[in-house]
Design a protein around this motif. Structure first.
Motif, PDB file in Angstrom:
ATOM      1  N   GLY A 213       0.794  -1.065  -0.089  1.00 27.78           N
ATOM      2  CA  GLY A 213      -0.085   0.095   0.220  1.00 27.78           C
ATOM      3  C   GLY A 213       0.830   1.308  -0.016  1.00 27.78           C
ATOM      4  O   GLY A 213       2.259   1.157  -0.006  1.00 27.78           O
ATOM      5  N   TRP A 214       0.157   2.592  -0.022  1.00 31.76           N
ATOM      6  CA  TRP A 214       0.791   3.689  -0.009  1.00 31.76           C
ATOM      7  C   TRP A 214       1.817   3.946   1.247  1.00 31.76           C
ATOM      8  O   TRP A 214       2.611   4.637   1.190  1.00 31.76           O
ATOM      9  CB  TRP A 214      -0.327   4.794  -0.175  1.00 31.76           C
ATOM     10  CG  TRP A 214      -0.583   4.800  -1.570  1.00 31.76           C
ATOM     11  CD1 TRP A 214      -1.905   4.416  -1.885  1.00 31.76           C
ATOM     12  CD2 TRP A 214      -0.090   5.348  -3.078  1.00 31.76           C
ATOM     13  NE1 TRP A 214      -2.139   4.465  -3.295  1.00 31.76           N
ATOM     14  CE2 TRP A 214      -1.242   4.732  -3.868  1.00 31.76           C
ATOM     15  CE3 TRP A 214       1.139   5.440  -3.239  1.00 31.76           C
ATOM     16  CZ2 TRP A 214      -0.824   5.226  -5.372  1.00 31.76           C
ATOM     17  CZ3 TRP A 214       1.492   5.653  -4.580  1.00 31.76           C
ATOM     18  CH2 TRP A 214       0.423   5.444  -5.662  1.00 31.76           C
ATOM     19  N   ILE A 215       1.201   3.232   2.347  1.00 28.81           N
ATOM     20  CA  ILE A 215       2.033   3.518   3.535  1.00 28.81           C
ATOM     21  C   ILE A 215       3.744   3.119   3.324  1.00 28.81           C
ATOM     22  O   ILE A 215       4.527   3.510   4.113  1.00 28.81           O
ATOM     23  CB  ILE A 215       1.598   2.711   4.547  1.00 28.81           C
ATOM     24  CG1 ILE A 215       2.091   3.081   5.914  1.00 28.81           C
ATOM     25  CG2 ILE A 215       1.814   1.337   4.513  1.00 28.81           C
ATOM     26  CD1 ILE A 215       1.613   4.635   6.478  1.00 28.81           C
ATOM     27  N   GLY A 216       3.862   2.322   2.326  1.00 27.56           N
ATOM     28  CA  GLY A 216       5.219   1.913   1.903  1.00 27.56           C
ATOM     29  C   GLY A 216       5.989   2.694   1.644  1.00 27.56           C
ATOM     30  O   GLY A 216       7.456   3.074   1.788  1.00 27.56           O
ATOM     31  N   LEU A 217       5.467   4.047   0.948  1.00 27.13           N
ATOM     32  CA  LEU A 217       6.476   5.156   0.868  1.00 27.13           C
ATOM     33  C   LEU A 217       7.044   5.712   1.728  1.00 27.13           C
ATOM     34  O   LEU A 217       8.038   6.019   2.124  1.00 27.13           O
ATOM     35  CB  LEU A 217       5.708   6.359   0.062  1.00 27.13           C
ATOM     36  CG  LEU A 217       5.464   5.917  -1.533  1.00 27.13           C
ATOM     37  CD1 LEU A 217       4.373   6.939  -2.044  1.00 27.13           C
ATOM     38  CD2 LEU A 217       6.529   5.448  -2.118  1.00 27.13           C
ATOM     39  N   ALA A 218       6.483   5.596   3.194  1.00 26.90           N
ATOM     40  CA  ALA A 218       6.951   6.299   4.438  1.00 26.90           C
ATOM     41  C   ALA A 218       8.024   5.048   4.832  1.00 26.90           C
ATOM     42  O   ALA A 218       9.054   5.567   5.532  1.00 26.90           O
ATOM     43  CB  ALA A 218       5.812   6.076   5.449  1.00 26.90           C
ATOM     44  N   ILE A 219       7.823   3.702   4.616  1.00 32.57           N
ATOM     45  CA  ILE A 219       8.872   2.824   4.918  1.00 32.57           C
ATOM     46  C   ILE A 219      10.080   2.977   4.269  1.00 32.57           C
ATOM     47  O   ILE A 219      11.137   3.134   4.641  1.00 32.57           O
ATOM     48  CB  ILE A 219       8.105   1.472   4.596  1.00 32.57           C
ATOM     49  CG1 ILE A 219       7.071   1.006   5.576  1.00 32.57           C
ATOM     50  CG2 ILE A 219       9.436   0.471   4.974  1.00 32.57           C
ATOM     51  CD1 ILE A 219       6.537  -0.207   5.300  1.00 32.57           C
ATOM     52  N   LEU A 220       9.975   3.313   2.918  1.00 32.65           N
ATOM     53  CA  LEU A 220      10.912   3.707   2.085  1.00 32.65           C
ATOM     54  C   LEU A 220      11.665   5.126   2.432  1.00 32.65           C
ATOM     55  O   LEU A 220      13.023   4.986   2.430  1.00 32.65           O
ATOM     56  CB  LEU A 220      10.579   4.088   0.557  1.00 32.65           C
ATOM     57  CG  LEU A 220      11.733   4.425  -0.667  1.00 32.65           C
ATOM     58  CD1 LEU A 220      12.436   3.333  -0.993  1.00 32.65           C
ATOM     59  CD2 LEU A 220      11.094   5.087  -1.633  1.00 32.65           C
ATOM     60  N   CYS A 221      11.188   6.105   2.892  1.00 28.02           N
ATOM     61  CA  CYS A 221      11.916   7.208   3.314  1.00 28.02           C
ATOM     62  C   CYS A 221      12.657   7.214   4.697  1.00 28.02           C
ATOM     63  O   CYS A 221      13.521   7.537   4.944  1.00 28.02           O
ATOM     64  CB  CYS A 221      10.775   8.347   3.593  1.00 28.02           C
ATOM     65  SG  CYS A 221      10.162   9.042   1.930  1.00 28.02           S
ATOM     66  N   THR A 222      11.850   6.133   5.479  1.00 24.10           N
ATOM     67  CA  THR A 222      12.605   5.837   6.869  1.00 24.10           C
ATOM     68  C   THR A 222      13.854   4.962   6.573  1.00 24.10           C
ATOM     69  O   THR A 222      14.970   5.233   7.221  1.00 24.10           O
ATOM     70  CB  THR A 222      11.531   4.942   7.812  1.00 24.10           C
ATOM     71  OG1 THR A 222      10.401   5.698   7.901  1.00 24.10           O
ATOM     72  CG2 THR A 222      12.095   4.646   9.249  1.00 24.10           C
ATOM     73  N   PHE A 223      13.744   4.080   5.636  1.00 20.73           N
ATOM     74  CA  PHE A 223      15.089   3.285   5.480  1.00 20.73           C
ATOM     75  C   PHE A 223      16.033   4.132   4.758  1.00 20.73           C
ATOM     76  O   PHE A 223      17.297   3.969   5.125  1.00 20.73           O
ATOM     77  CB  PHE A 223      14.615   2.141   4.413  1.00 20.73           C
ATOM     78  CG  PHE A 223      14.088   0.833   4.996  1.00 20.73           C
ATOM     79  CD1 PHE A 223      13.891   0.869   6.275  1.00 20.73           C
ATOM     80  CD2 PHE A 223      13.566  -0.154   4.120  1.00 20.73           C
ATOM     81  CE1 PHE A 223      13.176  -0.208   6.863  1.00 20.73           C
ATOM     82  CE2 PHE A 223      12.925  -1.339   4.759  1.00 20.73           C
ATOM     83  CZ  PHE A 223      12.844  -1.392   6.094  1.00 20.73           C
ATOM     84  N   ALA A 224      15.807   5.104   3.921  1.00 24.98           N
ATOM     85  CA  ALA A 224      16.484   5.988   3.468  1.00 24.98           C
ATOM     86  C   ALA A 224      17.533   6.887   4.460  1.00 24.98           C
ATOM     87  O   ALA A 224      18.664   7.115   4.446  1.00 24.98           O
ATOM     88  CB  ALA A 224      16.087   6.972   2.568  1.00 24.98           C
ATOM     89  N   LEU A 225      16.379   7.388   5.418  1.00 21.83           N
ATOM     90  CA  LEU A 225      17.276   8.160   6.506  1.00 21.83           C
ATOM     91  C   LEU A 225      18.069   7.208   7.528  1.00 21.83           C
ATOM     92  O   LEU A 225      19.206   7.680   7.892  1.00 21.83           O
ATOM     93  CB  LEU A 225      15.913   8.695   7.361  1.00 21.83           C
ATOM     94  CG  LEU A 225      16.662   9.623   8.672  1.00 21.83           C
ATOM     95  CD1 LEU A 225      17.318  10.811   8.148  1.00 21.83           C
ATOM     96  CD2 LEU A 225      15.219  10.072   9.409  1.00 21.83           C
ATOM     97  N   LEU A 226      17.646   6.083   7.773  1.00 21.11           N
ATOM     98  CA  LEU A 226      18.369   5.209   8.664  1.00 21.11           C
ATOM     99  C   LEU A 226      19.608   4.883   7.880  1.00 21.11           C
ATOM    100  O   LEU A 226      20.766   4.670   8.488  1.00 21.11           O
ATOM    101  CB  LEU A 226      17.618   4.177   9.120  1.00 21.11           C
ATOM    102  CG  LEU A 226      16.455   4.268  10.041  1.00 21.11           C
ATOM    103  CD1 LEU A 226      15.742   2.885  10.107  1.00 21.11           C
ATOM    104  CD2 LEU A 226      16.653   4.860  10.914  1.00 21.11           C
ATOM    105  N   ALA A 227      19.667   4.576   6.521  1.00 22.08           N
ATOM    106  CA  ALA A 227      20.761   4.085   5.668  1.00 22.08           C
ATOM    107  C   ALA A 227      21.810   5.261   5.906  1.00 22.08           C
ATOM    108  O   ALA A 227      23.056   4.869   6.081  1.00 22.08           O
ATOM    109  CB  ALA A 227      20.168   3.753   4.551  1.00 22.08           C
TER     110      ALA A 227
END
Length: 555
Positions: free
Chosen positions: A196-210
């Motif tokens: 779902g669209w909530i996955g974009l929040a996961i993507l951005c969170t992974f980017a920040l943690l990376a």
């Protein structure tokens, strides 16, 4: 909001201050060096004879082989320098500096340098900055190449140009983007379909943690003399066991990427030529199997090359290829009247574990980041470079994800190229670009694993013919696995859930705490512990879900 002029002056002042405080990180070129160093080949200087003895362990070839994989001869792209994106990323760091002045005890512990320079570090870096090197160092401990005559040696480096030049800001960004923007971009629309669209929040969170864990790797490299690669960090943190375990994880991840390349080739070439097949006696090979075998036959000789420089130059076009494929996706939606009308769902809870693995795969470049850091001319720029390349990659990932899912909705395939119309010229450009890119990268991806195994060969087996057989066996093994598990999206989710979570999130924090446990504050310990917990949870649910779905497909 500060004006552009004041922002620019603030950044210049900040950079100057950093250089004044950490002058040992800025390696001045020699007076007679060529003025075009910003466009020259950038590779980390080879390790001198005074290297710490604990570094002289397997795998010694990691650094030189990853340099081959990651080195990009980039043009002098001014928009990646200081005026625009560099200023954006530096302004982000400048903002954090203003926060640090307001809450020094809370925020500064997350971003301040952990260790000051030592005299030995300064002497070593000055020595490396002036030392000339015309080739990579061949591993000294049971090297797979030491017994081979000069005219029969397989590739161990070689970009043709001199390797004493260090990377500029632009080259560092290009190297980072080239590592991050790979085949993972093809599956981001499928990730939205799964979670779902909530996955974009996961993507951005992974980017920040990376980004944060990438900065942690930098602190680990600066903590002790002689640390240059991820396995070196593992050794400093957990001894020989840590070095070996981390090396194996990194090599298995590269091996899995090669498997993904063959699956991708079979899927996309069979889309271009759906009726292709091969009949051998009573056995008929369908288009997927036929093209996977054909791709293997094409890429196998590239793993035997003595000089991989031309492949390295071509594979550097992976950045352009990723951008071109996203542009083609957009044009298909506009020109072919697909439109962007699918709404989708905000959250699809059952598919979140698969989405986590797919998004995690997008940030699996940490095995190369230490090499990029070690090759920089101004290492103080590394957080800014990391911010820029991760930010640009995330922009491409999110753009492809949104456009692909809005165009194809619930019909989205594991690679959006498989959804493109067959009769469109734009679609053919996108598919052929997707097909060509892995062919140039396959050899560069499998070579690090091959060279590590060659180090373990007995001296009497260190022959060129033996090495060709070893590398050919590795290539054939990736083909067999690709034919056995031909599920591109699920294999990518499995790799992203298991290996990317370890390499990108869990291990950087664990090594950071192990190496610098007596020098960090409780805020950094809490942040690293939180990331480790998140990484372990994501790895567990993603790996379990991916394996379950693979088994279900077999059943």
């Amino acid at each position: 909001m500060m004006s552009p002029a004041s922002e620019r002056s603030l950044i210049i002042q900040s950079d100057d201050d950093d250089d004044a405080r950490s002058g040992h990180d800025v390696e001045e070129p020699e007076q007679d060096s060529d003025s075009s160093s910003s466009s020259s080949s950038c590779a980390t200087p080879r390790r001198g004879p005074s290297s710490p003895p604990y570094i002289q362990q397997w795998p010694q070839s990691y650094r030189q082989s990853i340099d081959i994989l990651s080195s990009v001869q980039s043009p002098n792209l001014s928009f990646l320098g200081t005026p625009t994106l560099s200023r954006l990323s530096n302004s982000f760091l400048a903002i954090t500096d203003s926060f640090r002045s307001k809450a020094p005890e809370t925020i500064s512990s997350f971003i301040k340098p952990l260790l000051g320079p030592t005299p030995s570090d300064e002497q070593q870096r000055q020595h490396e900055g002036t030392r000339k090197s015309s080739e990579y160092l061949v591993p000294s401990r049971r090297s797979s190449l030491q017994q081979i005559p000069e005219d029969q040696k397989p590739p161990v480096g070689g970009h043709g140009a001199s390797h004493d030049q260090n990377c500029s800001y632009t080259q560092g960004v290009m190297n980072g983007i080239n590592v991050l923007c790979g085949v993972g971009i093809l599956s981001t629309p499928y990730a939205i379909k799964q979670g779902g669209w909530i996955g974009l929040a996961i993507l951005c969170t992974f980017a920040l943690l990376a980004w944060y864990t990438g900065v942690l790797l930098r602190h680990c490299l600066d903590s002790k003399e002689g640390l240059k690669t991820y396995p070196d960090i593992g050794h400093a943190a957990f001894g020989s066991t840590g070095r070996i375990v981390i090396s194996i994880i990194l090599y298995v991840e590269l091996y899995a990427c090669c498997i993904e390349y063959l699956i991708l080739e079979g899927d996309n070439l069979s889309k271009l030529f759906p009726n292709a097949h091969l009949t051998i006696g009573s056995m008929t090979l369908n288009s997927h199997v036929f093209f996977a075998i054909l791709t293997t036959i094409i890429v196998m000789p590239t793993t035997w090359l003595r000089d991989l420089s031309w492949l390295s130059y071509i594979s550097a076009g992976g950045v352009i290829a990723s951008i071109l494929v996203v542009i083609c996706l957009f044009l298909v939606g506009v020109v072919n009247d697909f439109g962007f009308e699918n709404e989708g769902t905000a959250l699809n809870a059952p598919g979140i574990p698969i989405a986590i693995g797919l998004y995690g795969y997008c940030y699996s470049g940490h095995g190369v980041f230490p090499n990029i850091y070690s090759s920089l001319k101004n290492r103080n720029q590394f957080p800014s470079i990391l911010f820029t390349c991760i930010g640009l990659s995330t922009f491409l990932y999110a753009g492809a994800a949104v456009m692909g899912y809005k165009m194809f909705g619930e019909a989205t395939e594991s690679q959006f190229t498989l959804n493109l119309p067959d009769n469109s010229v734009i679609s053919k450009i996108a598919v052929w670009t997707t097909v060509a890119n892995p062919i140039t990268k396959y050899a560069l991806t499998i070579i690090p694993l091959a060279m590590s195994l060659e180090e373990l060969l007995p001296p009497n087996q260190q022959k060129y013919s033996t090495i060709i057989m070893l590398r050919s066996s590795l290539v054939i093994s990736t083909l067999l696995i690709a034919l056995s598990v031909p599920f591109f999206g699920l294999v990518m989710a499995l790799v992203g859930s298991l290996f990317a979570m370890l390499v990108t999130y869990i291990l950087p924090c664990a090594c950071f705490l192990a190496i610098l446990k007596t020098k960090v504050g409780w805020h950094q310990i809490a942040a690293c512990s939180f990331i480790i917990v998140v990484g372990v949870c994501c790895a567990y649910v993603g790996t379990y879900s991916s394996l379950s779905k693979i088994i279900q497909n077999y059943a």
